[in-house]
Design a protein around this motif. Structure first.
Motif, mmCIF file in Angstrom:
data_model
loop_
_atom_site.group_PDB
_atom_site.id
_atom_site.type_symbol
_atom_site.label_atom_id
_atom_site.label_comp_id
_atom_site.label_asym_id
_atom_site.label_seq_id
_atom_site.Cartn_x
_atom_site.Cartn_y
_atom_site.Cartn_z
ATOM 1 N N VAL A 39 -13.040 -6.377 6.023
ATOM 2 C CA VAL A 39 -12.825 -5.125 5.319
ATOM 3 C C VAL A 39 -11.343 -4.923 5.080
ATOM 4 C CG1 VAL A 39 -13.026 -2.625 5.485
ATOM 5 C CG2 VAL A 39 -14.908 -4.066 6.199
ATOM 6 N N HIS A 40 -10.963 -4.811 3.813
ATOM 7 C CA HIS A 40 -9.583 -4.577 3.421
ATOM 8 C C HIS A 40 -9.560 -3.413 2.451
ATOM 9 C CE1 HIS A 40 -8.433 -8.321 5.328
ATOM 10 N NE2 HIS A 40 -9.409 -8.921 4.674
ATOM 11 N N PRO A 41 -8.413 -2.715 2.322
ATOM 12 C CA PRO A 41 -8.365 -1.589 1.409
ATOM 13 C C PRO A 41 -8.349 -1.974 -0.057
ATOM 14 C CG PRO A 41 -6.358 -1.709 2.740
ATOM 15 C CD PRO A 41 -7.236 -2.824 3.144
ATOM 16 N N GLY A 42 -8.543 -3.183 -0.397
ATOM 17 C CA GLY A 42 -8.556 -3.585 -1.796
ATOM 18 C C GLY A 42 -9.473 -4.770 -1.992
ATOM 19 N N PRO A 43 -9.491 -5.301 -3.188
ATOM 20 C CA PRO A 43 -10.338 -6.446 -3.484
ATOM 21 C C PRO A 43 -9.747 -7.731 -2.933
ATOM 22 C CG PRO A 43 -9.042 -5.858 -5.377
ATOM 23 C CD PRO A 43 -8.746 -4.829 -4.321
ATOM 24 N N SER A 106 -13.124 1.185 -3.856
ATOM 25 C CA SER A 106 -12.137 1.646 -2.871
ATOM 26 C C SER A 106 -12.209 3.154 -2.688
ATOM 27 C CB SER A 106 -10.720 1.259 -3.324
ATOM 28 O OG SER A 106 -9.775 1.785 -2.413
ATOM 29 N N THR A 107 -12.115 3.602 -1.459
ATOM 30 C CA THR A 107 -12.099 5.032 -1.163
ATOM 31 C C THR A 107 -10.692 5.513 -0.810
ATOM 32 O OG1 THR A 107 -12.624 4.611 1.151
ATOM 33 C CG2 THR A 107 -14.478 5.031 -0.338
ATOM 34 N N TYR A 108 -9.717 4.621 -0.870
ATOM 35 C CA TYR A 108 -8.349 4.957 -0.505
ATOM 36 C C TYR A 108 -7.580 5.537 -1.693
ATOM 37 C CZ TYR A 108 -9.338 2.009 3.521
ATOM 38 O OH TYR A 108 -9.889 1.477 4.639
ATOM 39 N N PHE A 109 -6.545 6.309 -1.376
ATOM 40 C CA PHE A 109 -5.614 6.794 -2.384
ATOM 41 C C PHE A 109 -4.330 5.989 -2.272
ATOM 42 C CE2 PHE A 109 -8.470 10.327 -2.542
ATOM 43 C CZ PHE A 109 -8.328 10.850 -3.821
ATOM 44 N N TYR A 150 -3.450 8.078 -6.343
ATOM 45 C CA TYR A 150 -4.585 7.808 -7.221
ATOM 46 C C TYR A 150 -5.641 7.021 -6.476
ATOM 47 C CZ TYR A 150 -7.239 6.054 -11.192
ATOM 48 O OH TYR A 150 -8.247 5.740 -12.054
ATOM 49 N N ASN A 151 -6.895 7.373 -6.736
ATOM 50 C CA ASN A 151 -8.026 6.638 -6.198
ATOM 51 C C ASN A 151 -8.670 5.878 -7.350
ATOM 52 O OD1 ASN A 151 -11.050 6.420 -5.837
ATOM 53 N ND2 ASN A 151 -10.417 6.920 -3.765
ATOM 54 N N PRO A 152 -8.872 4.565 -7.214
ATOM 55 C CA PRO A 152 -9.449 3.780 -8.313
ATOM 56 C C PRO A 152 -10.811 4.264 -8.791
ATOM 57 C CG PRO A 152 -8.443 2.333 -6.720
ATOM 58 C CD PRO A 152 -8.434 3.717 -6.113
ATOM 59 N N ARG A 153 -11.443 5.159 -8.074
ATOM 60 C CA ARG A 153 -12.698 5.738 -8.560
ATOM 61 C C ARG A 153 -12.430 6.767 -9.660
ATOM 62 N NH1 ARG A 153 -16.590 6.639 -3.322
ATOM 63 N NH2 ARG A 153 -16.876 4.434 -2.890
ATOM 64 N N SER A 163 5.189 12.003 2.349
ATOM 65 C CA SER A 163 4.039 11.612 3.170
ATOM 66 C C SER A 163 3.775 10.122 2.963
ATOM 67 C CB SER A 163 2.810 12.454 2.833
ATOM 68 O OG SER A 163 2.408 12.223 1.511
ATOM 69 N N GLU A 164 2.994 9.540 3.837
ATOM 70 C CA GLU A 164 2.752 8.099 3.785
ATOM 71 C C GLU A 164 1.353 7.792 3.277
ATOM 72 O OE1 GLU A 164 3.749 6.552 7.681
ATOM 73 O OE2 GLU A 164 5.844 6.363 7.077
ATOM 74 N N HIS A 165 1.305 6.864 2.329
ATOM 75 C CA HIS A 165 0.045 6.409 1.749
ATOM 76 C C HIS A 165 0.141 4.919 1.475
ATOM 77 C CE1 HIS A 165 -1.960 10.260 1.089
ATOM 78 N NE2 HIS A 165 -0.761 10.745 0.816
ATOM 79 N N LEU A 166 -0.988 4.326 1.166
ATOM 80 C CA LEU A 166 -1.011 2.963 0.653
ATOM 81 C C LEU A 166 -0.403 2.990 -0.745
ATOM 82 C CD1 LEU A 166 -4.670 2.121 1.718
ATOM 83 C CD2 LEU A 166 -2.574 1.437 2.882
ATOM 84 N N PHE A 167 -0.117 1.845 -1.313
ATOM 85 C CA PHE A 167 0.481 1.815 -2.646
ATOM 86 C C PHE A 167 0.044 0.564 -3.387
ATOM 87 C CE2 PHE A 167 3.347 -0.159 0.336
ATOM 88 C CZ PHE A 167 3.801 -1.300 -0.306
#
Length: 174
Positions: A39-43, A106-109, A150-153, A163-167
């Motif tokens: 399981v990874h936050p992306g493809p 993906s459910t991540y922002f 942004y969420n790819p959905r 704040s900290e997020h993935l990118f």
């Protein structure tokens, strides 16, 4: 003699039942372990369909003549931007709603390269281009001092840039 056969069959069926339960438990543990490892936050980082004109560096995803780096590390907007710049790319600048359809599960922002320009009184990408009307519907922004995640959905939010997020970094090859 009949009592012995009944007891033997009960013993055999009990042993088979316990063996079956142990095998199911082992399978559950193996599947859970396998899912945690994959399981990874992306493809996947393999080249995707339609990426035949791309040659991307390791851990980058090639798609439609662009290379994308999907982070699994949380950073501020500025730190994310600096990371992308150091890899000869920029934070994600979306050209269309479907650009990230390969990540639609993906459910991540993720941080994007979109921020508010006080000078132009508008939301601009890092290269100073404007946000298209097609994409503007996705960003329900409130505070121009914030940056966009942004969420790819298909949903975008404004968020404190500290704040900290993935990118996502994007490197254009064409």
């Amino acid at each position: 003699m009949a009592a012995f056969r009944t007891t033997a069959w009960r013993l055999i069926s009990g042993i088979l039942g316990v063996t079956c339960l142990l095998l199911m438990a082992a399978l559950g543990i193996l599947l859970n372990s396998f899912n945690k490892q994959t399981v990874h936050p992306g493809p996947s980082t393999d080249l995707l369909e339609g990426s035949d004109c791309c040659s991307c560096q390791e851990k980058w995803i090639g798609y439609q003549c662009n290379c994308y780096f999907i982070s699994n590390e949380l950073k501020t907007w500025e730190d994310s931007r600096n990371f992308c710049i150091s890899h000869n790319s920029s934070l994600l600048q979306m050209q269309s709603r479907n650009e990230l359809h390969f990540m639609s599960s993906s459910t991540y922002f993720y941080w994007t390269g979109l921020s508010f320009s006080d000078e132009h009184h508008a939301w601009l990408w890092e290269d100073n281009s404007t946000l298209s009307q097609d994409l503007h519907l996705f960003f329900n922004t409130v505070n121009p001092k914030n940056c966009i995640i942004y969420n790819p959905r298909g949903s975008g939010l404004d968020e404190d840039c500290g704040s900290e997020h993935l990118f996502i970094c994007k490197q254009r090859l064409s």
